[in-house]
Design a protein around this motif. Sequence first.
Motif, PDB file in Angstrom:
ATOM      1  N   LEU A  12       0.937  -6.828   3.633  1.00  0.00           N
ATOM      2  CA  LEU A  12       0.564  -6.546   5.021  1.00  0.00           C
ATOM      3  C   LEU A  12      -0.595  -5.545   4.997  1.00  0.00           C
ATOM      4  CD1 LEU A  12       1.408  -7.105   7.989  1.00  0.00           C
ATOM      5  CD2 LEU A  12       2.835  -5.073   7.851  1.00  0.00           C
ATOM      6  N   VAL A  13      -1.694  -5.911   5.665  1.00  0.00           N
ATOM      7  CA  VAL A  13      -2.908  -5.093   5.603  1.00  0.00           C
ATOM      8  C   VAL A  13      -3.303  -4.694   7.015  1.00  0.00           C
ATOM      9  CG1 VAL A  13      -5.295  -5.003   4.797  1.00  0.00           C
ATOM     10  CG2 VAL A  13      -3.632  -6.391   3.572  1.00  0.00           C
ATOM     11  N   VAL A  14      -3.748  -3.469   7.182  1.00  0.00           N
ATOM     12  CA  VAL A  14      -4.189  -2.993   8.495  1.00  0.00           C
ATOM     13  C   VAL A  14      -5.702  -2.790   8.479  1.00  0.00           C
ATOM     14  CG1 VAL A  14      -3.816  -0.539   7.966  1.00  0.00           C
ATOM     15  CG2 VAL A  14      -3.778  -1.319  10.337  1.00  0.00           C
ATOM     16  N   ASN A  15      -6.317  -3.139   9.589  1.00  0.00           N
ATOM     17  CA  ASN A  15      -7.733  -2.821   9.787  1.00  0.00           C
ATOM     18  C   ASN A  15      -7.783  -1.403  10.366  1.00  0.00           C
ATOM     19  OD1 ASN A  15     -10.251  -2.392  10.867  1.00  0.00           O
ATOM     20  ND2 ASN A  15     -10.476  -4.443  11.696  1.00  0.00           N
ATOM     21  N   PRO A  16      -8.212  -0.426   9.576  1.00  0.00           N
ATOM     22  CA  PRO A  16      -8.073   0.965  10.005  1.00  0.00           C
ATOM     23  C   PRO A  16      -8.959   1.319  11.202  1.00  0.00           C
ATOM     24  CG  PRO A  16      -9.305   0.836   7.970  1.00  0.00           C
ATOM     25  CD  PRO A  16      -8.831  -0.540   8.254  1.00  0.00           C
ATOM     26  N   VAL A  17     -10.012   0.556  11.427  1.00  0.00           N
ATOM     27  CA  VAL A  17     -10.873   0.842  12.573  1.00  0.00           C
ATOM     28  C   VAL A  17     -10.207   0.364  13.859  1.00  0.00           C
ATOM     29  CG1 VAL A  17     -13.124   0.413  13.602  1.00  0.00           C
ATOM     30  CG2 VAL A  17     -12.915   0.691  11.135  1.00  0.00           C
ATOM     31  N   GLN A  18      -9.576  -0.805  13.767  1.00  0.00           N
ATOM     32  CA  GLN A  18      -8.968  -1.399  14.961  1.00  0.00           C
ATOM     33  C   GLN A  18      -7.659  -0.705  15.340  1.00  0.00           C
ATOM     34  OE1 GLN A  18     -10.726  -3.518  16.527  1.00  0.00           O
ATOM     35  NE2 GLN A  18      -9.286  -4.023  18.144  1.00  0.00           N
ATOM     36  N   CYS A  19      -6.931  -0.210  14.358  1.00  0.00           N
ATOM     37  CA  CYS A  19      -5.621   0.394  14.602  1.00  0.00           C
ATOM     38  C   CYS A  19      -5.767   1.644  15.453  1.00  0.00           C
ATOM     39  CB  CYS A  19      -4.942   0.750  13.281  1.00  0.00           C
ATOM     40  SG  CYS A  19      -3.386   1.652  13.491  1.00  0.00           S
ATOM     41  N   HIS A  34       5.662   2.574   7.433  1.00  0.00           N
ATOM     42  CA  HIS A  34       6.119   3.880   7.888  1.00  0.00           C
ATOM     43  C   HIS A  34       4.976   4.509   8.653  1.00  0.00           C
ATOM     44  CE1 HIS A  34       9.685   3.712   5.346  1.00  0.00           C
ATOM     45  NE2 HIS A  34       8.900   3.128   4.458  1.00  0.00           N
ATOM     46  N   LEU A  35       5.308   5.403   9.579  1.00  0.00           N
ATOM     47  CA  LEU A  35       4.253   6.062  10.340  1.00  0.00           C
ATOM     48  C   LEU A  35       3.997   7.448   9.751  1.00  0.00           C
ATOM     49  CD1 LEU A  35       5.178   5.170  14.031  1.00  0.00           C
ATOM     50  CD2 LEU A  35       3.663   3.964  12.457  1.00  0.00           C
ATOM     51  N   ASP A  36       2.717   7.808   9.704  1.00  0.00           N
ATOM     52  CA  ASP A  36       2.417   9.163   9.267  1.00  0.00           C
ATOM     53  C   ASP A  36       2.579  10.112  10.452  1.00  0.00           C
ATOM     54  OD1 ASP A  36       0.163   9.078  10.855  1.00  0.00           O
ATOM     55  OD2 ASP A  36      -1.262   8.907   9.221  1.00  0.00           O
ATOM     56  N   GLU A  37       2.251  11.375  10.237  1.00  0.00           N
ATOM     57  CA  GLU A  37       2.554  12.363  11.284  1.00  0.00           C
ATOM     58  C   GLU A  37       1.709  12.162  12.535  1.00  0.00           C
ATOM     59  OE1 GLU A  37       1.046  16.276   9.665  1.00  0.00           O
ATOM     60  OE2 GLU A  37       0.804  14.944   7.933  1.00  0.00           O
ATOM     61  N   LEU A  43       1.288   1.555   4.946  1.00  0.00           N
ATOM     62  CA  LEU A  43       1.841   0.261   4.571  1.00  0.00           C
ATOM     63  C   LEU A  43       2.240   0.251   3.107  1.00  0.00           C
ATOM     64  CD1 LEU A  43      -0.834  -1.962   6.317  1.00  0.00           C
ATOM     65  CD2 LEU A  43       1.385  -1.288   7.188  1.00  0.00           C
ATOM     66  N   ALA A  44       3.283  -0.508   2.823  1.00  0.00           N
ATOM     67  CA  ALA A  44       3.685  -0.688   1.436  1.00  0.00           C
ATOM     68  C   ALA A  44       2.548  -1.369   0.684  1.00  0.00           C
ATOM     69  CB  ALA A  44       4.951  -1.531   1.367  1.00  0.00           C
ATOM     70  N   THR A  45       2.160  -0.812  -0.436  1.00  0.00           N
ATOM     71  CA  THR A  45       1.024  -1.363  -1.170  1.00  0.00           C
ATOM     72  C   THR A  45       1.464  -2.427  -2.167  1.00  0.00           C
ATOM     73  OG1 THR A  45       1.243   0.466  -2.698  1.00  0.00           O
ATOM     74  CG2 THR A  45      -0.396   0.686  -0.939  1.00  0.00           C
ATOM     75  N   ALA A  46       2.716  -2.365  -2.578  1.00  0.00           N
ATOM     76  CA  ALA A  46       3.194  -3.337  -3.566  1.00  0.00           C
ATOM     77  C   ALA A  46       3.343  -4.707  -2.912  1.00  0.00           C
ATOM     78  CB  ALA A  46       4.526  -2.875  -4.136  1.00  0.00           C
TER      79      ALA A  46
ATOM     80  N   ARG B 183      -9.500  10.606  12.988  1.00  0.00           N
ATOM     81  CA  ARG B 183      -8.676   9.910  12.013  1.00  0.00           C
ATOM     82  C   ARG B 183      -8.354   8.502  12.471  1.00  0.00           C
ATOM     83  NH1 ARG B 183      -5.101  10.492   7.966  1.00  0.00           N
ATOM     84  NH2 ARG B 183      -3.668   9.169   9.087  1.00  0.00           N
ATOM     85  N   THR B 184      -8.264   7.614  11.515  1.00  0.00           N
ATOM     86  CA  THR B 184      -7.804   6.263  11.790  1.00  0.00           C
ATOM     87  C   THR B 184      -6.757   5.912  10.746  1.00  0.00           C
ATOM     88  OG1 THR B 184      -9.553   5.337  10.447  1.00  0.00           O
ATOM     89  CG2 THR B 184      -9.969   5.476  12.805  1.00  0.00           C
ATOM     90  N   ALA B 185      -6.178   4.742  10.921  1.00  0.00           N
ATOM     91  CA  ALA B 185      -5.157   4.328   9.970  1.00  0.00           C
ATOM     92  C   ALA B 185      -5.773   4.121   8.593  1.00  0.00           C
ATOM     93  CB  ALA B 185      -4.492   3.042  10.442  1.00  0.00           C
ATOM     94  N   LEU B 186      -5.004   4.415   7.598  1.00  0.00           N
ATOM     95  CA  LEU B 186      -5.461   4.206   6.233  1.00  0.00           C
ATOM     96  C   LEU B 186      -4.811   2.953   5.678  1.00  0.00           C
ATOM     97  CD1 LEU B 186      -5.177   7.772   4.803  1.00  0.00           C
ATOM     98  CD2 LEU B 186      -7.253   6.473   5.083  1.00  0.00           C
ATOM     99  N   SER B 187      -5.563   2.239   4.926  1.00  0.00           N
ATOM    100  CA  SER B 187      -5.040   1.072   4.251  1.00  0.00           C
ATOM    101  C   SER B 187      -5.415   1.182   2.793  1.00  0.00           C
ATOM    102  CB  SER B 187      -5.623  -0.196   4.866  1.00  0.00           C
ATOM    103  OG  SER B 187      -5.106  -1.317   4.223  1.00  0.00           O
ATOM    104  N   PRO B 188      -4.597   1.836   1.996  1.00  0.00           N
ATOM    105  CA  PRO B 188      -5.018   2.188   0.642  1.00  0.00           C
ATOM    106  C   PRO B 188      -5.548   1.042  -0.211  1.00  0.00           C
ATOM    107  CG  PRO B 188      -2.988   3.287   1.193  1.00  0.00           C
ATOM    108  CD  PRO B 188      -3.277   2.335   2.317  1.00  0.00           C
ATOM    109  N   PRO B 189      -4.885  -0.149  -0.272  1.00  0.00           N
ATOM    110  CA  PRO B 189      -5.387  -1.125  -1.241  1.00  0.00           C
ATOM    111  C   PRO B 189      -6.682  -1.810  -0.809  1.00  0.00           C
ATOM    112  CG  PRO B 189      -3.465  -1.969  -0.101  1.00  0.00           C
ATOM    113  CD  PRO B 189      -3.670  -0.587   0.390  1.00  0.00           C
ATOM    114  N   SER B 190      -6.761  -2.321   0.404  1.00  0.00           N
ATOM    115  CA  SER B 190      -7.960  -3.024   0.802  1.00  0.00           C
ATOM    116  C   SER B 190      -8.034  -3.074   2.304  1.00  0.00           C
ATOM    117  CB  SER B 190      -7.940  -4.451   0.251  1.00  0.00           C
ATOM    118  OG  SER B 190      -6.912  -5.173   0.916  1.00  0.00           O
TER     119      SER B 190
END
Lengths: 90, 209
Positions: A12-19, A34-37, A43-46, B183-190
């Motif tokens: 599951l991947v998030v678009n950090p600009v759109q979020c 999980h939500l950060d503060e 998101l789970a990376t595995a 700040r925006t959401a982070l997506s560590p892998p891609s």
Amino acid sequence: MAVRSRTDTFVLVVNPVQCDGYGHCAELAPELVHLDEWGYPILATAPTPLAARAVHESARLAVRHCPRRALRVERHPAAPASSRSGARTE
Amino acid sequence: MTALTSPYLWYTTRGTGLVTLALLTVMVCLGVLVANRAGGTRVGRFELAQIHRAVSAITVAFLAIHVITTVADSFVATGPLSIVVPMTSPYRRVGVGLGALALDLLGTVWLSSLLQARLSYGAWRAIHWLGWLCYPSALVHALATGTDARHGVGLAVVVVSLASVAGAALWRITARPDRAAGRTALSPPSPPVPRRPERATEIEGRARG
């Protein structure tokens, strides 16, 4: 319908600009999000095996109901043997 | 349709008009709850969004009955055209015109949400903001045209409705959700996004753990 290998995985991947931190994904796919503060998703990376149908369904719900449409499910073909065995142990 | 003058059509128009206003109020307030990220403990945020959707659908249904009975009732000459095009009704031109405007706006917002998957996010959101124009035109329409809005239950509905939406609007403006600046959401892998490195590693560690 494409043949779905039991060993294929998804992330599951998030678009950090759109979020914008609505946080609906954490309710719909608690297995992966999980939500950060600040309320943004971590998101789970595995990669998760597609065989974990409940988790896959959660991920699809999170994608469909994201108010900002910032999420997507990326499918990956079966990974090399080492990480595949890792993904199976869940 | 030419000679339909049953009092029940008129009663239905009045009743559904009032109910539509009440539903519109609930709809707007629920929308503000979703936008302000309310919920998450006892009621899920996602659930609030679903309730907002459901109430909107019911609102559209009641509005449809309200409009159909108005057209069907030939006692007042409010035809199919003046229902949709503002300022064309021979009966209470401005009041009915505002109702037509509210109908057009709600219809647009509703259609855009039905077609959400085909619209860009920006377009959908811009259209959704029209809801803030829809509500006041509906409220003034209720006061200008509604024969029940000046006393009794009708007046109570109007007052409670206005107070709720005004409060919701104020809350929407003032209580923006807390955000760390920029700040925006982070997506560590891609895809890789340049970030402060110490933050990225911390999150990766958390996700693994």
